[in-house]
Design an enzyme around this catalytic site. Structure first.
Site, PDB file in Angstrom:
ATOM      1  N   PRO A   2       0.812  -1.221   0.000  1.00  0.00           N
ATOM      2  CA  PRO A   2       0.000   0.000   0.000  1.00  0.00           C
ATOM      3  C   PRO A   2       0.843   1.268   0.000  1.00  0.00           C
ATOM      4  O   PRO A   2       1.957   1.294   0.518  1.00  0.00           O
ATOM      5  CB  PRO A   2      -0.796  -0.120   1.316  1.00  0.00           C
ATOM      6  CG  PRO A   2      -0.778  -1.564   1.651  1.00  0.00           C
ATOM      7  CD  PRO A   2       0.524  -2.089   1.139  1.00  0.00           C
ATOM      8  N   GLU A   3       0.284   2.301  -0.597  1.00  0.00           N
ATOM      9  CA  GLU A   3       0.931   3.611  -0.586  1.00  0.00           C
ATOM     10  C   GLU A   3       0.788   4.225   0.810  1.00  0.00           C
ATOM     11  O   GLU A   3      -0.066   3.830   1.610  1.00  0.00           O
ATOM     12  CB  GLU A   3       0.275   4.530  -1.608  1.00  0.00           C
ATOM     13  CG  GLU A   3       0.144   3.938  -2.998  1.00  0.00           C
ATOM     14  CD  GLU A   3       1.440   3.922  -3.786  1.00  0.00           C
ATOM     15  OE1 GLU A   3       2.296   4.794  -3.566  1.00  0.00           O
ATOM     16  OE2 GLU A   3       1.598   3.026  -4.632  1.00  0.00           O
ATOM     17  N   LYS A  51       4.744   3.937   6.083  1.00  0.00           N
ATOM     18  CA  LYS A  51       3.874   2.778   5.943  1.00  0.00           C
ATOM     19  C   LYS A  51       3.782   1.958   7.231  1.00  0.00           C
ATOM     20  O   LYS A  51       3.325   0.824   7.216  1.00  0.00           O
ATOM     21  CB  LYS A  51       4.365   1.914   4.784  1.00  0.00           C
ATOM     22  CG  LYS A  51       4.380   2.673   3.456  1.00  0.00           C
ATOM     23  CD  LYS A  51       4.814   1.799   2.309  1.00  0.00           C
ATOM     24  CE  LYS A  51       4.825   2.604   1.009  1.00  0.00           C
ATOM     25  NZ  LYS A  51       5.143   1.755  -0.164  1.00  0.00           N
ATOM     26  N   ASN A 167       4.495   2.031  -5.534  1.00  0.00           N
ATOM     27  CA  ASN A 167       4.674   1.869  -6.976  1.00  0.00           C
ATOM     28  C   ASN A 167       3.728   2.737  -7.798  1.00  0.00           C
ATOM     29  O   ASN A 167       4.086   3.235  -8.867  1.00  0.00           O
ATOM     30  CB  ASN A 167       4.500   0.401  -7.365  1.00  0.00           C
ATOM     31  CG  ASN A 167       5.120   0.086  -8.702  1.00  0.00           C
ATOM     32  OD1 ASN A 167       6.232   0.502  -8.997  1.00  0.00           O
ATOM     33  ND2 ASN A 167       4.391  -0.645  -9.548  1.00  0.00           N
ATOM     34  N   ARG A 253       9.250  -4.307  -9.472  1.00  0.00           N
ATOM     35  CA  ARG A 253       7.894  -3.787  -9.619  1.00  0.00           C
ATOM     36  C   ARG A 253       7.575  -3.585 -11.111  1.00  0.00           C
ATOM     37  O   ARG A 253       8.426  -3.093 -11.871  1.00  0.00           O
ATOM     38  CB  ARG A 253       7.737  -2.424  -8.927  1.00  0.00           C
ATOM     39  CG  ARG A 253       7.921  -2.433  -7.417  1.00  0.00           C
ATOM     40  CD  ARG A 253       6.774  -3.119  -6.700  1.00  0.00           C
ATOM     41  NE  ARG A 253       6.888  -2.982  -5.258  1.00  0.00           N
ATOM     42  CZ  ARG A 253       7.623  -3.770  -4.476  1.00  0.00           C
ATOM     43  NH1 ARG A 253       8.316  -4.759  -5.028  1.00  0.00           N
ATOM     44  NH2 ARG A 253       7.670  -3.578  -3.176  1.00  0.00           N
TER      45      ARG A 253
END
Length: 269
Positions: A2-3, A51, A167, A253
């Site tokens: 997750p961002e 995060k 990403n 990624r």
């Protein structure tokens, strides 16, 4: 993974559900914490750094957790059926009127609250820090430019540079800068890059929505410029996008970019 804005919103939802309430049940389903019982402790609040999530309890105790790729904290009314499989539950917190369940959450550690900063001391400035100042921006810029030959995308994903970019934002920031993610850091405006990263994360964190938009549109097919738009094409020019892998091992990624609107190097295959 997750961002940073997603983690921020998860933390806010968690905080609204339990802050100021006393736990009736505080159970862990992981070996290292299996004997710990937090029942009877008050939840003082939930905060995030990049995060990482920190749940603070009475008695100067903090739970550190990380969502990684598949973790989630879900909130339910007391007694409600869980939407996810019970064998995925790692943490169970219940109060009189609510329950918060940590499914597949990672890096669970209980530490003394004054020591929680030790767990994130390696991170760069948190892009969603409510106390963000010019000093934070200057530190992020210094971290970003420390390796001028580094690929832009790899620098953006390095949480030691600045914390919060994942990403999706990596691809979108590179697009908005007009360069490919493989462009050396030395060829981009570091100040603009840091400011853009903070602007995008902050806008989505303030929106309260979990479906990030970098274009200002909320429609599913119009939310992003290039990220995961293989079928639709570039949101700006409509041209065909390319997808290449960036990074190695756990850092690998898929990376979307527009060869027409973004200049710079990229892998041919």
């Amino acid at each position: 993974m997750p961002e940073g804005d997603t983690v921020y919103l998860v933390g806010k939802r968690f905080d609204r559900a339990l802050a100021g309430k006393t736990l009736l049940r505080g159970e862990f389903r992981v070996p290292q914490l299996a004997t710990v019982d937090l029942a009877g402790r008050e939840v003082l609040g939930v905060g995030t750094v990049g995060k990482h999530l920190f749940t603070r309890f009475s008695g100067d105790l903090t739970l550190h957790s990380h969502l990684m790729m598949d973790g989630m904290w879900d909130v339910y009314p007391a007694g409600a059926k869980w939407r996810r499989p019970g064998h995925h539950a790692r943490v169970i917190f219940t109060a009189a009127d609510t329950q918060v369940i940590g499914f597949r959450v990672h890096d669970l550690k209980l530490v003394a609250t004054p020591k929680e900063t030790d767990l994130v001391a390696h991170l760069g400035p948190d892009l969603l820090d409510p106390q963000w100042t010019e000093a934070h921006a200057a530190q992020a810029i210094a971290n970003f430019t420390a390796k001028p030959e580094r690929e832009l995308g790899l620098a953006l994903l390095d949480q030691r540079v600045m914390a919060g970019v994942g990403n999706l934002y990596k691809c979108e920031i590179a697009f908005l800068l007009g360069v490919t993610p493989w462009t050396p850091v030395s060829e981009v405006d570091a100040g603009r890059t840091v400011a853009l990263a903070r602007k995008l994360l902050l806008a989505n964190a303030r929106s309260g929505r979990f479906d990030q938009s970098t274009t200002g549109h909320l429609d599913r097919n119009r939310k992003n410029w290039v990220y995961e738009r293989t079928r639709q094409g570039c949101f700006r020019c409509g041209g065909k996008l390319l997808v290449r892998t960036q990074g190695h091992d756990v850092q690998r990624r898929p990376t979307w970019f527009c060869p027409k609107d973004q200049h710079g190097p990229y892998p041919q295959q």
